[in-house]
Design an enzyme around this catalytic site. Structure first.
Site, PDB file in Angstrom:
ATOM      1  N   SER A 147      92.798  64.484 -51.551  1.00  0.00           N
ATOM      2  CA  SER A 147      93.514  63.582 -50.639  1.00  0.00           C
ATOM      3  C   SER A 147      94.218  62.463 -51.389  1.00  0.00           C
ATOM      4  CB  SER A 147      92.519  62.981 -49.636  1.00  0.00           C
ATOM      5  OG  SER A 147      93.090  61.907 -48.920  1.00  0.00           O
ATOM      6  N   GLU A 149      94.185  59.583 -50.430  1.00  0.00           N
ATOM      7  CA  GLU A 149      93.302  58.417 -50.320  1.00  0.00           C
ATOM      8  C   GLU A 149      92.530  58.180 -51.616  1.00  0.00           C
ATOM      9  OE1 GLU A 149      92.793  56.085 -47.958  1.00  0.00           O
ATOM     10  OE2 GLU A 149      94.391  56.878 -46.687  1.00  0.00           O
ATOM     11  N   TYR A 170      85.455  57.513 -47.765  1.00  0.00           N
ATOM     12  CA  TYR A 170      86.105  58.829 -47.723  1.00  0.00           C
ATOM     13  C   TYR A 170      86.836  59.096 -49.038  1.00  0.00           C
ATOM     14  CZ  TYR A 170      89.666  62.324 -46.587  1.00  0.00           C
ATOM     15  OH  TYR A 170      90.486  63.424 -46.602  1.00  0.00           O
TER      16      TYR A 170
END
Length: 364
Positions: A147, A149, A170
């Site tokens: 990801s 992120e 996360y």
């Protein structure tokens, strides 16, 4: 029972195993692989109600009574990424050629409220799956859904050489999964790839994710069911693409001669405020009248700007995003208007028809 033993395909079809098959990306990927002649196996969690909404159009039976749920070659298995023994048993039964690991606790804001669970499922779940694959057949090709992120506070634009700086539980869990995938590739000579996908959306996006929350609220405002939309940080900037295009990249990564890691995105960034403005304007609504910000929707640590440098994927995979930011907004607003029983504006539908026909729209 869904988890009955499934023997290796006698037709010579490739077998793919998808975690997160009931999610946005999993459902589009299942469609893609079935269209390519794969036998597709998916992992679903056991619950009192079947969460098959995004793949219901692929399931022939209203009640699942056996492993095979579709004449097209779809199989479903009960399992949980927190249960290593169960995952291992499924791997031994299926013996897939390719694994697409998309399953996770994937909501960034929720990960702050459930950091331990997020680490267990999103992080350790990857290790459980990699280890099961290694023990069953180290020649299985493995795709890890990494990801953007993971980059978090890293300076944009971000590419395969950018250092990770996660700003959420996360993001931290995904960094762990990224390095475990690399470790299994280097240590056991496994074909294991990381697809570092930047934000990708569609009408199948979860209703609590900001883009879908916006387009769904627009439809509810137009139908008189809501008056206000409450959001958090409107200045956060993201690189937003169209999910059906991104699952094509997942498949391409596992078809290369050698495994590698790739950043996937559009190369453009837009703020949440820009998405709001574009969506409300398209629907003919005044954003200032209906949108509020609330502190409870802010994250303890924010990610300000994410923007992909996808040049490596363009060169090596021959892939480039074709759905623009404006196209994406129109597609999603039209779909949610239709779902609410309203007549869509229609431009989003026209974009889908022109670019994809009905290829990616069977279940929407």
């Amino acid at each position: 029972m869904i988890n009955n033993i499934t023997l290796r395909s006698e037709t010579g079809m490739k077998k793919a195993f998808i975690t997160g098959i009931t999610g946005q990306d999993g459902s589009y990927l299942a469609e893609l692989l079935l269209s390519k002649g794969y036998e597709v196996h998916g992992l679903i969690r056991r619950s009192s109600t079947l969460n098959l909404g995004r793949i219901q159009h692929l399931v022939d039976e209203t009640e699942i009574t056996g492993s095979k749920v579709s004449d097209s070659g779809l199989f479903l298995h009960y399992g949980d990424l927190a249960d290593g023994e169960q995952i291992s048993n499924i791997m031994h039964r299926v013996i897939p050629d390719e694994i697409y690991h998309l399953g996770a606790q994937s909501h960034v804001r929720v990960s702050f409220d459930s950091p331990e669970y997020t680490g267990n499922v999103t992080g350790l779940g990857t290790t459980r799956l990699l280890e099961a694959a290694r023990r069953v057949n180290p020649k299985i090709r493995f795709y890890q859904a990494s990801s953007s992120e993971m980059f978090g506070g890293a300076n944009p634009p971000q590419n395969e050489k950018t250092c990770f700086h996660p700003r959420s539980p996360y993001g931290c869990a995904k960094v762990y999964s990224y390095w475990m995938t690399r470790n299994y590739r280097d240590g056991y000579d496994m074909y294991a790839c990381n697809g570092i996908l930047f934000n990708h959306e569609s009408p199948r996006r979860g209703e609590t994710f900001v883009t879908r929350k916006i387009t769904r609220s627009i439809a509810r405002i137009l139908s008189g069911k809501e008056k206000y939309l409450s959001l958090g940080n409107l200045e956060a900037k993201r690189d937003w693409g169209f999910s059906p295009e991104y699952v094509e990249c997942m498949w391409r990564m596992l078809q290369q001669d050698t495994p590698d890691d790739y950043v996937i995105g559009t190369g453009e960034t837009h703020s949440v405020a820009e998405f709001l403005k574009e969506a409300f304007k398209y629907a003919g609504l005044d954003m200032d009248t209906h949108v509020r910000t609330e502190q409870k929707y802010y994250r303890p640590t924010e990610v300000d700007v994410l923007i992909a440098d996808p040049s490596r994927a363009q060169k090596k995979l021959g892939w480039k995003a074709s759905v623009t930011f404006s196209d994406l907004v129109k597609i999603m607003v039209d779909a949610d208007m239709r779902e609410a029983g309203l007549k869509p504006v229609g431009k989003g539908d026209a974009i889908i028809a022109k670019k994809f026909g009905t290829k990616w729209w069977k279940g929407d």
